[in-house]
Motif scaffolding. Structure first.
Motif, PDB file in Angstrom:
ATOM      1  N   ARG A 171      49.550  37.542  54.320  1.00 42.39           N
ATOM      2  CA  ARG A 171      50.037  36.261  54.843  1.00 42.39           C
ATOM      3  C   ARG A 171      50.790  36.456  56.156  1.00 42.39           C
ATOM      4  N   VAL A 172      51.576  37.511  56.251  1.00 44.71           N
ATOM      5  CA  VAL A 172      52.331  37.791  57.480  1.00 44.71           C
ATOM      6  C   VAL A 172      51.389  37.997  58.663  1.00 44.71           C
ATOM      7  N   PHE A 173      50.343  38.803  58.444  1.00 40.56           N
ATOM      8  CA  PHE A 173      49.397  39.066  59.537  1.00 40.56           C
ATOM      9  C   PHE A 173      48.589  37.815  59.879  1.00 40.56           C
ATOM     10  N   ARG A 174      48.182  37.073  58.864  1.00 37.39           N
ATOM     11  CA  ARG A 174      47.385  35.858  59.107  1.00 37.39           C
ATOM     12  C   ARG A 174      48.176  34.804  59.876  1.00 37.39           C
ATOM     13  N   GLU A 175      49.485  34.714  59.583  1.00 38.44           N
ATOM     14  CA  GLU A 175      50.310  33.684  60.207  1.00 38.44           C
ATOM     15  C   GLU A 175      51.026  34.191  61.460  1.00 38.44           C
ATOM     16  N   SER A 176      50.690  35.403  61.880  1.00 37.14           N
ATOM     17  CA  SER A 176      51.293  35.999  63.088  1.00 37.14           C
ATOM     18  C   SER A 176      52.816  35.906  63.049  1.00 37.14           C
ATOM     19  N   ALA A 177      53.395  36.303  61.911  1.00 39.03           N
ATOM     20  CA  ALA A 177      54.843  36.167  61.698  1.00 39.03           C
ATOM     21  C   ALA A 177      55.645  37.358  62.202  1.00 39.03           C
ATOM     22  N   LEU A 178      54.983  38.397  62.686  1.00 42.05           N
ATOM     23  CA  LEU A 178      55.694  39.581  63.168  1.00 42.05           C
ATOM     24  C   LEU A 178      56.410  39.292  64.480  1.00 42.05           C
ATOM     25  N   PRO A 179      57.485  40.014  64.767  1.00 46.37           N
ATOM     26  CA  PRO A 179      58.247  39.754  65.996  1.00 46.37           C
ATOM     27  C   PRO A 179      57.587  40.306  67.253  1.00 46.37           C
ATOM     28  N   CYS A 180      56.480  41.005  67.100  1.00 47.10           N
ATOM     29  CA  CYS A 180      55.768  41.585  68.240  1.00 47.10           C
ATOM     30  C   CYS A 180      54.284  41.601  67.916  1.00 47.10           C
ATOM     31  N   PRO A 181      53.423  41.854  68.891  1.00 44.97           N
ATOM     32  CA  PRO A 181      51.991  41.951  68.609  1.00 44.97           C
ATOM     33  C   PRO A 181      51.720  43.040  67.570  1.00 44.97           C
ATOM     34  N   PRO A 182      50.722  42.837  66.694  1.00 36.03           N
ATOM     35  CA  PRO A 182      50.445  43.821  65.635  1.00 36.03           C
ATOM     36  C   PRO A 182      50.316  45.249  66.149  1.00 36.03           C
ATOM     37  N   GLU A 183      49.638  45.427  67.279  1.00 38.56           N
ATOM     38  CA  GLU A 183      49.410  46.783  67.801  1.00 38.56           C
ATOM     39  C   GLU A 183      50.705  47.466  68.248  1.00 38.56           C
ATOM     40  N   GLU A 184      51.781  46.703  68.418  1.00 35.57           N
ATOM     41  CA  GLU A 184      53.077  47.275  68.793  1.00 35.57           C
ATOM     42  C   GLU A 184      54.012  47.402  67.591  1.00 35.57           C
ATOM     43  N   THR A 185      53.517  47.045  66.411  1.00 35.62           N
ATOM     44  CA  THR A 185      54.343  47.033  65.207  1.00 35.62           C
ATOM     45  C   THR A 185      54.510  48.436  64.638  1.00 35.62           C
ATOM     46  N   LEU A 186      55.751  48.793  64.345  1.00 33.63           N
ATOM     47  CA  LEU A 186      56.065  50.041  63.663  1.00 33.63           C
ATOM     48  C   LEU A 186      56.481  49.693  62.235  1.00 33.63           C
ATOM     49  N   VAL A 187      55.762  50.246  61.259  1.00 34.07           N
ATOM     50  CA  VAL A 187      55.948  49.910  59.845  1.00 34.07           C
ATOM     51  C   VAL A 187      56.638  51.063  59.126  1.00 34.07           C
ATOM     52  N   LEU A 188      57.560  50.720  58.233  1.00 31.73           N
ATOM     53  CA  LEU A 188      58.156  51.709  57.331  1.00 31.73           C
ATOM     54  C   LEU A 188      57.811  51.309  55.907  1.00 31.73           C
ATOM     55  N   ASP A 189      57.187  52.219  55.159  1.00 36.88           N
ATOM     56  CA  ASP A 189      56.854  52.003  53.756  1.00 36.88           C
ATOM     57  C   ASP A 189      57.746  52.922  52.917  1.00 36.88           C
ATOM     58  N   ILE A 190      58.768  52.340  52.278  1.00 35.95           N
ATOM     59  CA  ILE A 190      59.749  53.118  51.523  1.00 35.95           C
ATOM     60  C   ILE A 190      59.246  53.350  50.094  1.00 35.95           C
ATOM     61  N   GLY A 191      59.229  54.598  49.651  1.00 36.93           N
ATOM     62  CA  GLY A 191      58.671  54.903  48.332  1.00 36.93           C
ATOM     63  C   GLY A 191      57.175  54.691  48.359  1.00 36.93           C
ATOM     64  N   THR A 192      56.514  55.338  49.290  1.00 38.60           N
ATOM     65  CA  THR A 192      55.120  55.019  49.630  1.00 38.60           C
ATOM     66  C   THR A 192      54.125  55.250  48.495  1.00 38.60           C
ATOM     67  N   GLY A 193      54.428  56.168  47.556  1.00 36.96           N
ATOM     68  CA  GLY A 193      53.501  56.397  46.439  1.00 36.96           C
ATOM     69  C   GLY A 193      52.158  56.892  46.922  1.00 36.96           C
ATOM     70  N   THR A 194      51.106  56.105  46.699  1.00 37.14           N
ATOM     71  CA  THR A 194      49.766  56.473  47.149  1.00 37.14           C
ATOM     72  C   THR A 194      49.577  56.254  48.646  1.00 37.14           C
ATOM     73  N   GLY A 195      50.539  55.575  49.279  1.00 34.06           N
ATOM     74  CA  GLY A 195      50.396  55.247  50.693  1.00 34.06           C
ATOM     75  C   GLY A 195      49.652  53.954  50.942  1.00 34.06           C
ATOM     76  N   VAL A 196      49.316  53.232  49.873  1.00 30.10           N
ATOM     77  CA  VAL A 196      48.441  52.067  49.989  1.00 30.10           C
ATOM     78  C   VAL A 196      48.993  50.999  50.915  1.00 30.10           C
ATOM     79  N   LEU A 197      50.302  50.740  50.886  1.00 30.93           N
ATOM     80  CA  LEU A 197      50.847  49.662  51.720  1.00 30.93           C
ATOM     81  C   LEU A 197      50.843  50.046  53.194  1.00 30.93           C
ATOM     82  N   ALA A 198      51.232  51.266  53.516  1.00 25.43           N
ATOM     83  CA  ALA A 198      51.211  51.721  54.903  1.00 25.43           C
ATOM     84  C   ALA A 198      49.781  51.709  55.443  1.00 25.43           C
ATOM     85  N   ILE A 199      48.849  52.172  54.621  1.00 25.54           N
ATOM     86  CA  ILE A 199      47.445  52.204  55.027  1.00 25.54           C
ATOM     87  C   ILE A 199      46.919  50.792  55.264  1.00 25.54           C
ATOM     88  N   ALA A 200      47.205  49.891  54.330  1.00 26.30           N
ATOM     89  CA  ALA A 200      46.743  48.509  54.458  1.00 26.30           C
ATOM     90  C   ALA A 200      47.304  47.857  55.714  1.00 26.30           C
TER      91      ALA A 200
END
Length: 284
Positions: free
Chosen positions: A128-157
């Motif tokens: 929903r965040v990506f679809r609604e362009s809710a990030l504070p910067c363009p997606p390609e400039e976004t730096l993501v932190l996935d805390i407790g990444t586990g399989t890494g699925v959220l960071a990968i997605a």
């Protein structure tokens, strides 16, 4: 089960799947049927039918060990998550559909293939965040932190949805190894770095400048609440924070804690008694 609504059937199936996930041991079909019968107050015949239905749907599978049959979670199927994601093990054929992102996750010791309700919630909120362009910067400039990444699925997605870079952290060396492997499966070695944490209070050994514009955490309530100070410190102005892994009765406390540090609730989602929430850090 024929007179039950689809929602009721899904809930019953979920309860059966949870029994298998939480058993911590090999369950014979008879063991599982008895457990389900007692838990749900249904006949053994109905419980047997439910288990067989889940096997036919490839959500459960029968395995053999030392001449005995057991029931386990099936690790050889793609899982649809909302309208944007398909989670699929490597080597499993998965037709490409317009607008759908295929995330390859190898079954492992951490969290299966990432199809638990809490993972699904986090992925749907992220979509929903990506679809609604809710990030504070363009997606390609976004730096993501996935805390407790586990399989890494959220960071990968997040990176497959267009995020520029991501860091996945975890205290468990097994999880970090599996996450790094999954990053390679998705050809994202140049975008995602899997890191360690020294202790429970330090969520990333590297402090980015100016900060993370998206923070993801699929963790239980006490941990999420305890991370408020650290997340406030490293989140950039306007950052999106997505939490999953807590219960409905914990929602308002979590919102209150983060509101006191300048975060505003955007939306929430509930699935099978698990909750998730999207917060936005107000611009300073």
């Amino acid at each position: 089960m024929s007179r039950q609504t689809d929602t009721q059937k899904d809930r019953i199936k979920y309860r059966v799947m949870e029994h298998v996930r939480k058993s911590g041991q090999h369950l014979t079909p008879l063991d599982l049927e008895r457990m389900v019968s007692t838990d749900l107050g249904i006949s053994g015949k109905t419980a047997r039918k439910i288990v067989k239905t889940l096997v036919s749907e490839n959500r459960l599978s029968y395995t053999q060990n030392l001449g005995r049959s057991f029931v386990e979670i099936s690790r050889n199927r793609p899982v649809n998550v909302g309208q944007d994601f398909v989670l699929a093990p490597p080597g499993v054929s998965c037709p490409r559909e317009r607008g759908r992102v295929i995330v390859r996750i190898a079954p492992g010791a951490s969290f299966g293939i990432g199809d638990h309700a809490t993972t699904r919630i986090a992925l749907k909120l992220m979509s929903r965040v990506f679809r609604e362009s809710a990030l504070p910067c363009p997606p390609e400039e976004t730096l993501v932190l996935d805390i407790g990444t586990g399989t890494g699925v959220l960071a990968i997605a997040a990176c497959l949805m267009g995020a520029g870079r991501a860091i996945g952290t975890d205290t468990d060396p097994c999880a970090r190894s599996e996450a790094a492997h999954n990053v390679c499966l998705n050809d994202l070695e140049e975008k995602i770095h899997i890191d360690y944490t020294k202790d429970g209070s330090e969520i990333s050994p590297r402090d980015p400048t100016p900060g993370f514009s998206m923070i993801l955490a699929n963790l239980r309530y006490p941990t999420l609440a305890g991370l408020c100070g650290e997340i406030t410190r490293i989140a950039s102005p306007g950052a999106i924070v997505i939490f999953s892994g807590f219960r409905d009765h914990e929602m308002e406390d979590l919102v209150r804690i983060y509101a006191s540090c300048g975060f505003r609730r955007i939306c929430g989602l509930t699935e099978n008694a698990w909750c998730g929430i999207t917060l936005k850090k107000e611009a300073e």
